[in-house]
Design a protein around this motif. Sequence first.
Motif, PDB file in Angstrom:
ATOM      1  N   SER A 185       0.817  -1.211   0.000  1.00 57.34           N
ATOM      2  CA  SER A 185       0.000   0.000   0.000  1.00 57.34           C
ATOM      3  C   SER A 185       0.849   1.259   0.000  1.00 57.34           C
ATOM      4  O   SER A 185       0.366   2.333  -0.348  1.00 57.34           O
ATOM      5  N   LYS A 186       2.112   1.165   0.376  1.00 55.69           N
ATOM      6  CA  LYS A 186       3.009   2.329   0.412  1.00 55.69           C
ATOM      7  C   LYS A 186       3.766   2.543  -0.895  1.00 55.69           C
ATOM      8  O   LYS A 186       4.526   3.492  -1.013  1.00 55.69           O
ATOM      9  N   ASP A 187       3.590   1.672  -1.869  1.00 60.97           N
ATOM     10  CA  ASP A 187       4.267   1.807  -3.157  1.00 60.97           C
ATOM     11  C   ASP A 187       3.444   2.750  -4.043  1.00 60.97           C
ATOM     12  O   ASP A 187       2.600   2.329  -4.824  1.00 60.97           O
ATOM     13  N   HIS A 188       3.716   4.044  -3.927  1.00 61.39           N
ATOM     14  CA  HIS A 188       2.927   5.039  -4.644  1.00 61.39           C
ATOM     15  C   HIS A 188       3.357   5.195  -6.100  1.00 61.39           C
ATOM     16  O   HIS A 188       2.708   5.927  -6.849  1.00 61.39           O
ATOM     17  N   ALA A 189       4.419   4.539  -6.510  1.00 61.11           N
ATOM     18  CA  ALA A 189       4.865   4.600  -7.904  1.00 61.11           C
ATOM     19  C   ALA A 189       4.305   3.442  -8.722  1.00 61.11           C
ATOM     20  O   ALA A 189       4.501   3.396  -9.937  1.00 61.11           O
ATOM     21  N   ALA A 190       3.599   2.518  -8.078  1.00 61.21           N
ATOM     22  CA  ALA A 190       3.052   1.361  -8.784  1.00 61.21           C
ATOM     23  C   ALA A 190       1.860   1.787  -9.639  1.00 61.21           C
ATOM     24  O   ALA A 190       1.123   2.719  -9.295  1.00 61.21           O
ATOM     25  N   ILE A 191       1.689   1.097 -10.758  1.00 63.80           N
ATOM     26  CA  ILE A 191       0.561   1.377 -11.649  1.00 63.80           C
ATOM     27  C   ILE A 191      -0.132   0.076 -12.019  1.00 63.80           C
ATOM     28  O   ILE A 191       0.449  -1.008 -11.924  1.00 63.80           O
ATOM     29  N   GLN A 192      -1.382   0.206 -12.438  1.00 69.40           N
ATOM     30  CA  GLN A 192      -2.138  -0.913 -12.990  1.00 69.40           C
ATOM     31  C   GLN A 192      -2.706  -0.436 -14.319  1.00 69.40           C
ATOM     32  O   GLN A 192      -3.354   0.606 -14.382  1.00 69.40           O
ATOM     33  N   VAL A 193      -2.466  -1.191 -15.378  1.00 66.38           N
ATOM     34  CA  VAL A 193      -2.869  -0.809 -16.724  1.00 66.38           C
ATOM     35  C   VAL A 193      -3.805  -1.866 -17.281  1.00 66.38           C
ATOM     36  O   VAL A 193      -3.512  -3.059 -17.220  1.00 66.38           O
ATOM     37  N   ASN A 194      -4.932  -1.433 -17.844  1.00 65.52           N
ATOM     38  CA  ASN A 194      -5.837  -2.318 -18.562  1.00 65.52           C
ATOM     39  C   ASN A 194      -5.616  -2.105 -20.048  1.00 65.52           C
ATOM     40  O   ASN A 194      -5.811  -1.003 -20.557  1.00 65.52           O
ATOM     41  N   VAL A 195      -5.216  -3.169 -20.752  1.00 69.26           N
ATOM     42  CA  VAL A 195      -4.975  -3.107 -22.196  1.00 69.26           C
ATOM     43  C   VAL A 195      -6.182  -3.719 -22.886  1.00 69.26           C
ATOM     44  O   VAL A 195      -6.497  -4.888 -22.688  1.00 69.26           O
ATOM     45  N   GLY A 196      -6.873  -2.917 -23.693  1.00 72.46           N
ATOM     46  CA  GLY A 196      -8.095  -3.368 -24.350  1.00 72.46           C
ATOM     47  C   GLY A 196      -7.828  -4.325 -25.492  1.00 72.46           C
ATOM     48  O   GLY A 196      -6.828  -4.216 -26.199  1.00 72.46           O
ATOM     49  N   SER A 240      -6.982  -6.969 -20.707  1.00 69.89           N
ATOM     50  CA  SER A 240      -6.008  -7.675 -19.879  1.00 69.89           C
ATOM     51  C   SER A 240      -5.417  -6.665 -18.909  1.00 69.89           C
ATOM     52  O   SER A 240      -5.105  -5.537 -19.289  1.00 69.89           O
ATOM     53  N   THR A 241      -5.246  -7.070 -17.660  1.00 69.00           N
ATOM     54  CA  THR A 241      -4.748  -6.178 -16.629  1.00 69.00           C
ATOM     55  C   THR A 241      -3.312  -6.524 -16.289  1.00 69.00           C
ATOM     56  O   THR A 241      -2.981  -7.688 -16.071  1.00 69.00           O
ATOM     57  N   PHE A 242      -2.468  -5.505 -16.241  1.00 66.63           N
ATOM     58  CA  PHE A 242      -1.070  -5.653 -15.862  1.00 66.63           C
ATOM     59  C   PHE A 242      -0.778  -4.672 -14.738  1.00 66.63           C
ATOM     60  O   PHE A 242      -1.206  -3.520 -14.791  1.00 66.63           O
ATOM     61  N   ALA A 243      -0.049  -5.120 -13.730  1.00 61.65           N
ATOM     62  CA  ALA A 243       0.363  -4.266 -12.615  1.00 61.65           C
ATOM     63  C   ALA A 243       1.886  -4.230 -12.578  1.00 61.65           C
ATOM     64  O   ALA A 243       2.537  -5.270 -12.688  1.00 61.65           O
ATOM     65  N   LEU A 244       2.439  -3.031 -12.473  1.00 60.21           N
ATOM     66  CA  LEU A 244       3.885  -2.866 -12.401  1.00 60.21           C
ATOM     67  C   LEU A 244       4.233  -2.170 -11.097  1.00 60.21           C
ATOM     68  O   LEU A 244       3.637  -1.145 -10.758  1.00 60.21           O
ATOM     69  N   CYS A 245       5.200  -2.717 -10.369  1.00 60.77           N
ATOM     70  CA  CYS A 245       5.609  -2.130  -9.098  1.00 60.77           C
ATOM     71  C   CYS A 245       6.499  -0.913  -9.349  1.00 60.77           C
ATOM     72  O   CYS A 245       7.024  -0.708 -10.437  1.00 60.77           O
ATOM     73  N   GLY A 246       6.656  -0.116  -8.331  1.00 65.03           N
ATOM     74  CA  GLY A 246       7.472   1.079  -8.432  1.00 65.03           C
ATOM     75  C   GLY A 246       8.925   0.784  -8.718  1.00 65.03           C
ATOM     76  O   GLY A 246       9.618   1.581  -9.355  1.00 65.03           O
ATOM     77  N   PHE A 247       9.411  -0.358  -8.267  1.00 64.76           N
ATOM     78  CA  PHE A 247      10.798  -0.750  -8.514  1.00 64.76           C
ATOM     79  C   PHE A 247      11.073  -0.852 -10.013  1.00 64.76           C
ATOM     80  O   PHE A 247      12.085  -0.359 -10.506  1.00 64.76           O
ATOM     81  N   VAL A 248      10.182  -1.479 -10.749  1.00 63.78           N
ATOM     82  CA  VAL A 248      10.359  -1.643 -12.195  1.00 63.78           C
ATOM     83  C   VAL A 248      10.331  -0.279 -12.873  1.00 63.78           C
ATOM     84  O   VAL A 248      11.144   0.009 -13.752  1.00 63.78           O
ATOM     85  N   ARG A 249       9.423   0.581 -12.449  1.00 65.89           N
ATOM     86  CA  ARG A 249       9.320   1.905 -13.051  1.00 65.89           C
ATOM     87  C   ARG A 249      10.518   2.777 -12.702  1.00 65.89           C
ATOM     88  O   ARG A 249      10.988   3.562 -13.528  1.00 65.89           O
ATOM     89  N   THR A 250      11.040   2.652 -11.495  1.00 68.63           N
ATOM     90  CA  THR A 250      12.200   3.437 -11.085  1.00 68.63           C
ATOM     91  C   THR A 250      13.434   3.053 -11.885  1.00 68.63           C
ATOM     92  O   THR A 250      14.258   3.907 -12.231  1.00 68.63           O
TER      93      THR A 250
END
Length: 82
Positions: free
Chosen positions: A26-37, A50-60
Motif C-alpha cells: 500500500s506504500k508503493d505510490h509509484a506502482a501502476i495498474q494498466v488495462n490493455v483493451g 487484460s490487466t497488468f500491474a507494475l511495481c514502483g521498482f520496475v518503473r524506477t
Amino acid sequence: MRNEEGETVDLYIPRKCSWTNRLITSKDHAAIQVNVGHLNDVGVYSGQYSTFALCGFVRTMGDGDSALDILWAKKKADAGQA
C-alpha cells in the motif's frame, strides 16, 4: 478472508507485479495498474481487456515500458490478437 456467504471481507488485498512477482504494498505510490483493451479483427474494442500491474521498482529502474511490451507480447497470443 471470506465470510459465510463467500464474499471477500478483507480491507486491503495486495497486488503482485506482473513483471517481477513482487508484492505491491500500500506504500508503493509509484506502482501502476494498466488495462490493455482487446480489439476484434476489424480493430474495434471488444469490451475485454487484460490487466497488468507494475511495481514502483520496475518503473524506477526505467524498465516499465519494455516490461509492459514483453508482457503484452506474451499475452496477446492467448487473447487472440494479431
